[in-house]
Design a protein around this motif. Structure first.
Motif, PDB file in Angstrom:
ATOM      1  N   ASP A   1       0.839  -1.199   0.000  1.00  0.00           N
ATOM      2  CA  ASP A   1       0.000   0.000   0.000  1.00  0.00           C
ATOM      3  C   ASP A   1       0.878   1.254   0.000  1.00  0.00           C
ATOM      4  O   ASP A   1       1.944   1.296   0.627  1.00  0.00           O
ATOM      5  CB  ASP A   1      -0.895   0.035   1.237  1.00  0.00           C
ATOM      6  CG  ASP A   1      -1.910  -1.101   1.273  1.00  0.00           C
ATOM      7  OD1 ASP A   1      -1.974  -1.880   0.296  1.00  0.00           O
ATOM      8  OD2 ASP A   1      -2.635  -1.205   2.283  1.00  0.00           O
ATOM      9  N   HIS A   2       0.412   2.276  -0.719  1.00  0.00           N
ATOM     10  CA  HIS A   2       1.046   3.600  -0.702  1.00  0.00           C
ATOM     11  C   HIS A   2       2.517   3.542  -1.109  1.00  0.00           C
ATOM     12  O   HIS A   2       3.379   4.141  -0.469  1.00  0.00           O
ATOM     13  CB  HIS A   2       0.909   4.241   0.684  1.00  0.00           C
ATOM     14  CG  HIS A   2      -0.479   4.201   1.237  1.00  0.00           C
ATOM     15  ND1 HIS A   2      -1.585   4.607   0.521  1.00  0.00           N
ATOM     16  CD2 HIS A   2      -0.957   3.781   2.438  1.00  0.00           C
ATOM     17  CE1 HIS A   2      -2.671   4.453   1.255  1.00  0.00           C
ATOM     18  NE2 HIS A   2      -2.323   3.940   2.420  1.00  0.00           N
TER      19      HIS A   2
ATOM     20  N   ARG B   1       0.291   6.955  -2.938  1.00  0.00           N
ATOM     21  CA  ARG B   1       0.507   7.582  -1.640  1.00  0.00           C
ATOM     22  C   ARG B   1      -0.435   8.778  -1.437  1.00  0.00           C
ATOM     23  O   ARG B   1      -0.844   9.419  -2.413  1.00  0.00           O
ATOM     24  CB  ARG B   1       1.953   8.080  -1.535  1.00  0.00           C
ATOM     25  CG  ARG B   1       2.953   6.964  -1.398  1.00  0.00           C
ATOM     26  CD  ARG B   1       4.368   7.495  -1.379  1.00  0.00           C
ATOM     27  NE  ARG B   1       5.314   6.391  -1.240  1.00  0.00           N
ATOM     28  CZ  ARG B   1       6.517   6.362  -1.792  1.00  0.00           C
ATOM     29  NH1 ARG B   1       6.948   7.393  -2.499  1.00  0.00           N
ATOM     30  NH2 ARG B   1       7.303   5.319  -1.624  1.00  0.00           N
ATOM     31  N   PRO B   2      -0.729   9.100  -0.207  1.00  0.00           N
ATOM     32  CA  PRO B   2      -1.421  10.361   0.066  1.00  0.00           C
ATOM     33  C   PRO B   2      -0.610  11.527  -0.499  1.00  0.00           C
ATOM     34  O   PRO B   2       0.610  11.590  -0.326  1.00  0.00           O
ATOM     35  CB  PRO B   2      -1.474  10.410   1.597  1.00  0.00           C
ATOM     36  CG  PRO B   2      -1.398   8.968   2.020  1.00  0.00           C
ATOM     37  CD  PRO B   2      -0.502   8.301   1.018  1.00  0.00           C
TER      38      PRO B   2
END
Length: 238
Positions: free
Chosen positions: A125-126, A158-159
């Motif tokens: 994730d990310h 990613r954020p």
């Protein structure tokens, strides 16, 4: 194998067969040759639009970005990214078809490339600041699989990162692909902010006009109403 797995397998085989036939025809016709003026015109138009949007969105420069291309093919877009000073050790590519991933690896052995399905990306994730998809979704006729791939893309961004989308919204000729408009794109990526640019003069028209008048083709492309693709920047809302 469950129904979803069977559907994914069928879609993979359909894409493989369609791709093999399409590449053979296009290679014979020289449509994607660097010496084809219409193809060069389309590439340069996409590059200008992409670089402008990257700057406008604060995503430039690329040297400090971890980047993934979904559906990297033989590596043409990855080569462009290297030309934009992306860092080789931070540049990744996957392709559904192993032979295409192998062709990309032969050209770019210093990049992290692999054969993998967009429905199951081999990353945590990310993992990435940017994920690119160029004409991948339009090749997937099963919309359920499109949702799965979109979820995977969203998972690995990613954020503060972005998804770069380039695909056509209309294609009345090739029955193995389909056009995807902004509303459908928005449905695949809920909770995101979108910027759409309609670019790329219709290829059949460009093939006729560009050899006669590059400037005339550019003027017509700038009017947008005969353009066949959308370039979108998709940003998850924090």
């Amino acid at each position: 194998m469950n129904d979803r797995g069977s559907a994914a397998t069928r879609e993979t085989e359909r894409i493989r067969a369609a791709y093999d036939g399409r590449v053979a025809r296009q290679t014979a016709a020289g449509l994607y040759s660097p010496a084809n003026a219409a193809h060069l015109f389309a590439i340069q138009g996409r590059q200008r639009a992409l670089l402008r949007r990257l700057r406008d969105e604060g995503l430039w420069p690329l040297a400090d970005k971890d980047i993934l291309e979904l559906g990297c093919g033989s590596g043409n877009v990855l080569l462009e990214l290297l030309g934009y000073e992306a860092t080789p050790g931070r540049l990744h590519g996957v392709d559904l078809l192993a032979e295409r991933a192998a062709a990309a690896h032969a050209r770019l052995p210093h990049l992290a490339l692999s054969a993998a399905s967009g429905a199951r990306l081999p990353y945590a994730d990310h993992s990435f600041d940017l994920v690119l998809q160029f004409t991948v979704f339009s090749s997937i006729l099963d919309r359920t699989i499109c949702y799965t791939v979109a979820n995977e893309i969203s998972r690995v961004v990613r954020p503060g990162g972005a998804i770069l989308w380039y695909d056509f919204w209309i294609n009345p000729v090739n029955k193995q692909t389909r056009g995807i408009g902004p509303r459908e794109v928005q449905g695949y990526f809920p909770g995101c902010r979108f910027t759409f640019d309609r670019i790329t003069l219709a290829p059949p028209l460009a093939r006729r006009l560009v050899p006669l008048s590059w400037s005339g083709a550019l003027l017509l492309e700038n009017l947008r109403f005969l353009n066949t693709h959308y370039l979108a920047i998709i940003r998850p809302i924090k």
